[in-house]
Design an enzyme around this catalytic site. Sequence first.
Site, PDB file in Angstrom:
ATOM      1  N   HIS A  72       0.841  -1.208   0.000  1.00  0.00           N
ATOM      2  CA  HIS A  72       0.000   0.000   0.000  1.00  0.00           C
ATOM      3  C   HIS A  72       0.871   1.252   0.000  1.00  0.00           C
ATOM      4  O   HIS A  72       1.803   1.354   0.792  1.00  0.00           O
ATOM      5  CB  HIS A  72      -0.910   0.012   1.231  1.00  0.00           C
ATOM      6  CG  HIS A  72      -2.092  -0.898   1.081  1.00  0.00           C
ATOM      7  ND1 HIS A  72      -3.312  -0.637   1.634  1.00  0.00           N
ATOM      8  CD2 HIS A  72      -2.233  -2.061   0.403  1.00  0.00           C
ATOM      9  CE1 HIS A  72      -4.149  -1.607   1.314  1.00  0.00           C
ATOM     10  NE2 HIS A  72      -3.518  -2.483   0.575  1.00  0.00           N
ATOM     11  N   TYR A 200      -9.539   5.479   6.771  1.00  0.00           N
ATOM     12  CA  TYR A 200      -9.705   5.941   8.157  1.00  0.00           C
ATOM     13  C   TYR A 200     -10.761   7.041   8.127  1.00  0.00           C
ATOM     14  O   TYR A 200     -10.586   8.044   7.430  1.00  0.00           O
ATOM     15  CB  TYR A 200      -8.393   6.518   8.704  1.00  0.00           C
ATOM     16  CG  TYR A 200      -7.309   5.495   8.978  1.00  0.00           C
ATOM     17  CD1 TYR A 200      -6.509   4.997   7.952  1.00  0.00           C
ATOM     18  CD2 TYR A 200      -7.075   5.031  10.272  1.00  0.00           C
ATOM     19  CE1 TYR A 200      -5.501   4.065   8.213  1.00  0.00           C
ATOM     20  CE2 TYR A 200      -6.073   4.105  10.549  1.00  0.00           C
ATOM     21  CZ  TYR A 200      -5.295   3.621   9.512  1.00  0.00           C
ATOM     22  OH  TYR A 200      -4.311   2.704   9.773  1.00  0.00           O
ATOM     23  N   PRO A 292      -4.495   1.187  18.464  1.00  0.00           N
ATOM     24  CA  PRO A 292      -4.185   0.638  17.138  1.00  0.00           C
ATOM     25  C   PRO A 292      -4.299   1.622  15.981  1.00  0.00           C
ATOM     26  O   PRO A 292      -3.934   1.287  14.859  1.00  0.00           O
ATOM     27  CB  PRO A 292      -5.207  -0.504  16.977  1.00  0.00           C
ATOM     28  CG  PRO A 292      -6.294  -0.200  17.935  1.00  0.00           C
ATOM     29  CD  PRO A 292      -5.705   0.593  19.047  1.00  0.00           C
ATOM     30  N   LYS A 296       0.915   0.660  14.954  1.00  0.00           N
ATOM     31  CA  LYS A 296       2.317   0.659  15.371  1.00  0.00           C
ATOM     32  C   LYS A 296       2.722  -0.491  16.309  1.00  0.00           C
ATOM     33  O   LYS A 296       3.910  -0.760  16.484  1.00  0.00           O
ATOM     34  CB  LYS A 296       2.656   1.983  16.083  1.00  0.00           C
ATOM     35  CG  LYS A 296       2.673   3.171  15.157  1.00  0.00           C
ATOM     36  CD  LYS A 296       3.885   3.128  14.244  1.00  0.00           C
ATOM     37  CE  LYS A 296       3.749   3.969  13.012  1.00  0.00           C
ATOM     38  NZ  LYS A 296       3.817   3.248  11.757  1.00  0.00           N
ATOM     39  N   TYR A 384       3.694   7.067   9.524  1.00  0.00           N
ATOM     40  CA  TYR A 384       2.890   5.889   9.186  1.00  0.00           C
ATOM     41  C   TYR A 384       3.750   4.802   8.552  1.00  0.00           C
ATOM     42  O   TYR A 384       3.627   3.628   8.907  1.00  0.00           O
ATOM     43  CB  TYR A 384       1.741   6.285   8.256  1.00  0.00           C
ATOM     44  CG  TYR A 384       0.655   5.223   8.195  1.00  0.00           C
ATOM     45  CD1 TYR A 384      -0.456   5.291   9.028  1.00  0.00           C
ATOM     46  CD2 TYR A 384       0.744   4.144   7.318  1.00  0.00           C
ATOM     47  CE1 TYR A 384      -1.452   4.315   8.993  1.00  0.00           C
ATOM     48  CE2 TYR A 384      -0.237   3.162   7.277  1.00  0.00           C
ATOM     49  CZ  TYR A 384      -1.329   3.261   8.118  1.00  0.00           C
ATOM     50  OH  TYR A 384      -2.308   2.279   8.077  1.00  0.00           O
TER      51      TYR A 384
HETATM   52  P1  RFL Z   1       1.595 -10.558  22.223  1.00  0.00           P
HETATM   53  O1  RFL Z   1       1.210 -10.731  20.780  1.00  0.00           O
HETATM   54  O2  RFL Z   1       0.540 -10.194  23.186  1.00  0.00           O
HETATM   55  O3  RFL Z   1       2.279 -11.934  22.669  1.00  0.00           O
HETATM   56  C1  RFL Z   1       2.599 -12.212  24.012  1.00  0.00           C
HETATM   57  C2  RFL Z   1       2.647 -13.705  24.207  1.00  0.00           C
HETATM   58  O4  RFL Z   1       3.023 -13.972  25.557  1.00  0.00           O
HETATM   59  C3  RFL Z   1       2.189 -14.987  26.090  1.00  0.00           C
HETATM   60  N1  RFL Z   1       2.132 -14.854  27.560  1.00  0.00           N
HETATM   61  C4  RFL Z   1       2.807 -15.658  28.406  1.00  0.00           C
HETATM   62  N2  RFL Z   1       3.626 -16.690  28.188  1.00  0.00           N
HETATM   63  C5  RFL Z   1       4.142 -17.298  29.280  1.00  0.00           C
HETATM   64  N3  RFL Z   1       3.864 -16.940  30.578  1.00  0.00           N
HETATM   65  C6  RFL Z   1       3.031 -15.903  30.817  1.00  0.00           C
HETATM   66  N4  RFL Z   1       2.760 -15.524  32.070  1.00  0.00           N
HETATM   67  C7  RFL Z   1       2.473 -15.212  29.710  1.00  0.00           C
HETATM   68  N5  RFL Z   1       1.633 -14.152  29.603  1.00  0.00           N
HETATM   69  C8  RFL Z   1       1.439 -13.967  28.294  1.00  0.00           C
HETATM   70  C9  RFL Z   1       0.843 -14.750  25.417  1.00  0.00           C
HETATM   71  O5  RFL Z   1       0.046 -15.919  25.434  1.00  0.00           O
HETATM   72  C10 RFL Z   1       1.272 -14.361  23.999  1.00  0.00           C
HETATM   73  O6  RFL Z   1       1.392 -15.461  23.153  1.00  0.00           O
HETATM   74  O7  RFL Z   1       2.759  -9.481  22.393  1.00  0.00           O
HETATM   75  P2  RFL Z   1       3.986  -9.098  21.405  1.00  0.00           P
HETATM   76  O8  RFL Z   1       4.689 -10.336  20.924  1.00  0.00           O
HETATM   77  O9  RFL Z   1       4.731  -8.039  22.114  1.00  0.00           O
HETATM   78  O10 RFL Z   1       3.288  -8.488  20.093  1.00  0.00           O
HETATM   79  C11 RFL Z   1       2.599  -7.272  20.138  1.00  0.00           C
HETATM   80  C12 RFL Z   1       1.466  -7.254  19.105  1.00  0.00           C
HETATM   81  O11 RFL Z   1       0.692  -8.433  19.254  1.00  0.00           O
HETATM   82  C13 RFL Z   1       0.570  -6.022  19.256  1.00  0.00           C
HETATM   83  O12 RFL Z   1       1.353  -4.877  19.519  1.00  0.00           O
HETATM   84  C14 RFL Z   1      -0.266  -5.738  17.986  1.00  0.00           C
HETATM   85  O13 RFL Z   1      -1.205  -6.757  17.768  1.00  0.00           O
HETATM   86  C15 RFL Z   1      -0.989  -4.394  18.090  1.00  0.00           C
HETATM   87  N6  RFL Z   1      -1.868  -4.126  16.944  1.00  0.00           N
HETATM   88  C16 RFL Z   1      -1.350  -3.668  15.747  1.00  0.00           C
HETATM   89  N7  RFL Z   1      -0.022  -3.522  15.596  1.00  0.00           N
HETATM   90  C17 RFL Z   1       0.497  -3.130  14.384  1.00  0.00           C
HETATM   91  O14 RFL Z   1       1.726  -2.989  14.286  1.00  0.00           O
HETATM   92  N8  RFL Z   1      -0.291  -2.896  13.276  1.00  0.00           N
HETATM   93  C18 RFL Z   1      -1.640  -3.029  13.346  1.00  0.00           C
HETATM   94  O15 RFL Z   1      -2.299  -2.868  12.316  1.00  0.00           O
HETATM   95  C19 RFL Z   1      -2.228  -3.398  14.623  1.00  0.00           C
HETATM   96  N9  RFL Z   1      -3.542  -3.564  14.742  1.00  0.00           N
HETATM   97  C20 RFL Z   1      -3.247  -4.308  17.049  1.00  0.00           C
HETATM   98  C21 RFL Z   1      -4.072  -3.997  15.930  1.00  0.00           C
HETATM   99  C22 RFL Z   1      -3.826  -4.776  18.228  1.00  0.00           C
HETATM  100  C23 RFL Z   1      -5.194  -4.935  18.318  1.00  0.00           C
HETATM  101  N10 RFL Z   1      -5.725  -5.429  19.537  1.00  0.00           N
HETATM  102  C24 RFL Z   1      -6.635  -6.484  19.615  1.00  0.00           C
HETATM  103  C25 RFL Z   1      -5.101  -5.043  20.785  1.00  0.00           C
HETATM  104  C26 RFL Z   1      -5.435  -4.149  15.987  1.00  0.00           C
HETATM  105  C27 RFL Z   1      -6.021  -4.575  17.192  1.00  0.00           C
HETATM  106  C28 RFL Z   1      -7.515  -4.667  17.230  1.00  0.00           C
HETATM  107  C1  PHB Z   2      -5.943  -4.000  10.854  1.00  0.00           C
HETATM  108  O1  PHB Z   2      -6.025  -4.340   9.658  1.00  0.00           O
HETATM  109  O2  PHB Z   2      -6.229  -4.784  11.771  1.00  0.00           O
HETATM  110  C2  PHB Z   2      -5.519  -2.619  11.183  1.00  0.00           C
HETATM  111  C3  PHB Z   2      -5.036  -1.791  10.174  1.00  0.00           C
HETATM  112  C4  PHB Z   2      -4.649  -0.496  10.486  1.00  0.00           C
HETATM  113  C5  PHB Z   2      -4.752  -0.032  11.774  1.00  0.00           C
HETATM  114  C6  PHB Z   2      -5.214  -0.879  12.788  1.00  0.00           C
HETATM  115  C7  PHB Z   2      -5.621  -2.173  12.487  1.00  0.00           C
HETATM  116  O3  PHB Z   2      -4.396   1.245  12.048  1.00  0.00           O
END
Ligand code: RFL
Ligand code: PHB
Length: 389
Positions: A72, A200, A292, A296, A384
Site C-alpha cells: 500500500h 480511516y 491501534p 504501530k 505511518y
Molecule cells: P503478544 O502478541 O501479546 O504476545 C505475548 C505472548 O506472551 C504470552 N504470555 C505468556 N507466556 C508465558 N507466561 C506468561 N505468564 C504469559 N503471559 C502472556 C501470550 O500468550 C502471547 O502469546 O505481544 P507481542 O509479541 O509483544 O506483540 C505485540 C502485538 O501483538 C501487538 O502490539 C499488535 O497486535 C498491536 N496491533 C497492531 N499492531 C500493528 O503494528 N499494526 C496493526 O495494524 C495493529 N492492529 C493491534 C491492531 C492490536 C489490536 N488489539 C486487539 C489489541 C489491531 C487490534 C484490534
Molecule cells: C488492521 O487491519 O487490523 C488494522 C489496520 C490499520 C490499523 C489498525 C488495524 O491502524
Amino acid sequence: MRTQVVIIGSGPAGLLLGQLLHQHGIDNIIVERQDRDYILGRIRAGVLEGGTVQLLEQVGVAQRLHREALIHSGIYLTFAGQRHAIDFKAVTGRTVAVYGQTEVTQDLMDARAAAGLQTIYHAKDVRPNGINGAHPNVSFVQDGREVTIDCDFIAGCDGFHGVSRQCIPENAIRTFERVYPFGWLGLLSDTPPVADELIYTRHERGFALCSMRSMTRSRYYLQCSLDERVEDWSDARFWDELKCRLDPEARDSLVTGPSLEKSIAPLRSFVAEPMRFGKLFLAGDAAHIVPPTGAKGLNLAASDVHYLSQALREYYAEKSSASLDGYSQKALARVWKAERFSWWMTSLLHRMSENDGFTERLQLAELDYLMSSQAATCALGENYVGLPF
Ligand code: RFL
Ligand code: PHB
C-alpha cells in the site's frame, strides 16, 4: 535444562527475537502459556512497516509475505462526508505491507520448527527468578512437573498482561498511561475490500476503519463505547452502523457478508521505563501499548527485538555489555515517537465526548490543514510508513 536466553512469550516479539538470536548463533528456548492454535486464532495487526518486512527477510521468513502481502502506498482519510487520498509514497518514497499478524506468527512458528528450536507451550505458572543476580532462571509447571531453565538472560516478550513486567520491583520501574474512553469493535469477513487503500474515517457517530487481509478478506472496525457487548452486535447491526459512517462511494461499494470473527478491544497508551531490570529485558507489548489507530504495536515489537538481538550479539561476540546497557534508552526513544503518533491519530479521528464542539472543530481544522499542506502530509506519511531503526 540450560540455554543462553529464555524468551517468555511466543507472540511476534518472542518469535522474531528467537529467530534473530538463532541467526547470531545464540541458543534460546521460548516458554509460552498458551498453545499454538490459541495464538494463531487471535486476529490483531494488519500493517507492516518496511523495517519490519526487512527484519522478516533477514531471518528468512518473508517468502510467503512477498507472494501474498498487499503493498500500500497511502491511505484514505474521510471527514465531513468526503474521502481524501494521502499518498505516502509520493512524499516519503516508501510503502507499507498489508499482511496479517496471524500470518507473520505462522511463518515465524514454521521457521522455528524447521530450525529445530525449542518452544514449550502450555507452560503454567511461568516465573522469571533471580533477575537481579548472576544466575537467573525461568521456572514453570509442565504436565504437573516443576521445570527450571537456567540461563544468562531472560527476554520478557509476554505481552501487556504477562508476568515479566510484574516481577520487576515497583520502585525500579515507572509507568505512564492514558486510557481512552472508547474501544474498537472489529469484524473479519470473507468479502472483498471496499477500496484499494485503507480508509480511516472521522464521523460524528464515531471513528471507522476499513482494512483488509487479502483481496477476498476484509477487516473493519467501529469506535464503540466501553460498555458495549459483542453479543449485542449482530452482523446486520455492524454493517448498518459502518455504512452510516462511510463516505457515499464506500457505502455504495461495500460488500457485506457473515462475520468470521467479532471482538471488542479497549484502547490504551502505556509505557514502562526502563525496559530492563538486571538480567530481564522487556520487549513489545510487555513494555508498551499503543492504541491501534497508527498500526504501530507489532512494528514496535519488531524494532525492540532488533535492538535487543543486536545487543545480545555484541555481548556474546565481543564480550561487551555496552549495547545491553543502552538497550532501554535506545528502544524508548523510538517507542515514545510511536506513542506520540498513535495518540495523535487517535485524538484526530475519534469522537472524544458528547457535545464537545471545540474539539470537533479543532479536529476538522487539523484534517483540513493536513490535506492542504505538503509538510503536514509528509509528517503523517513519515510516521505511518515507520521511523527508521
Ligand atoms: P503478544 O502478541 O501479546 O504476545 C505475548 C505472548 O506472551 C504470552 N504470555 C505468556 N507466556 C508465558 N507466561 C506468561 N505468564 C504469559 N503471559 C502472556 C501470550 O500468550 C502471547 O502469546 O505481544 P507481542 O509479541 O509483544 O506483540 C505485540 C502485538 O501483538 C501487538 O502490539 C499488535 O497486535 C498491536 N496491533 C497492531 N499492531 C500493528 O503494528 N499494526 C496493526 O495494524 C495493529 N492492529 C493491534 C491492531 C492490536 C489490536 N488489539 C486487539 C489489541 C489491531 C487490534 C484490534
Ligand atoms: C488492521 O487491519 O487490523 C488494522 C489496520 C490499520 C490499523 C489498525 C488495524 O491502524
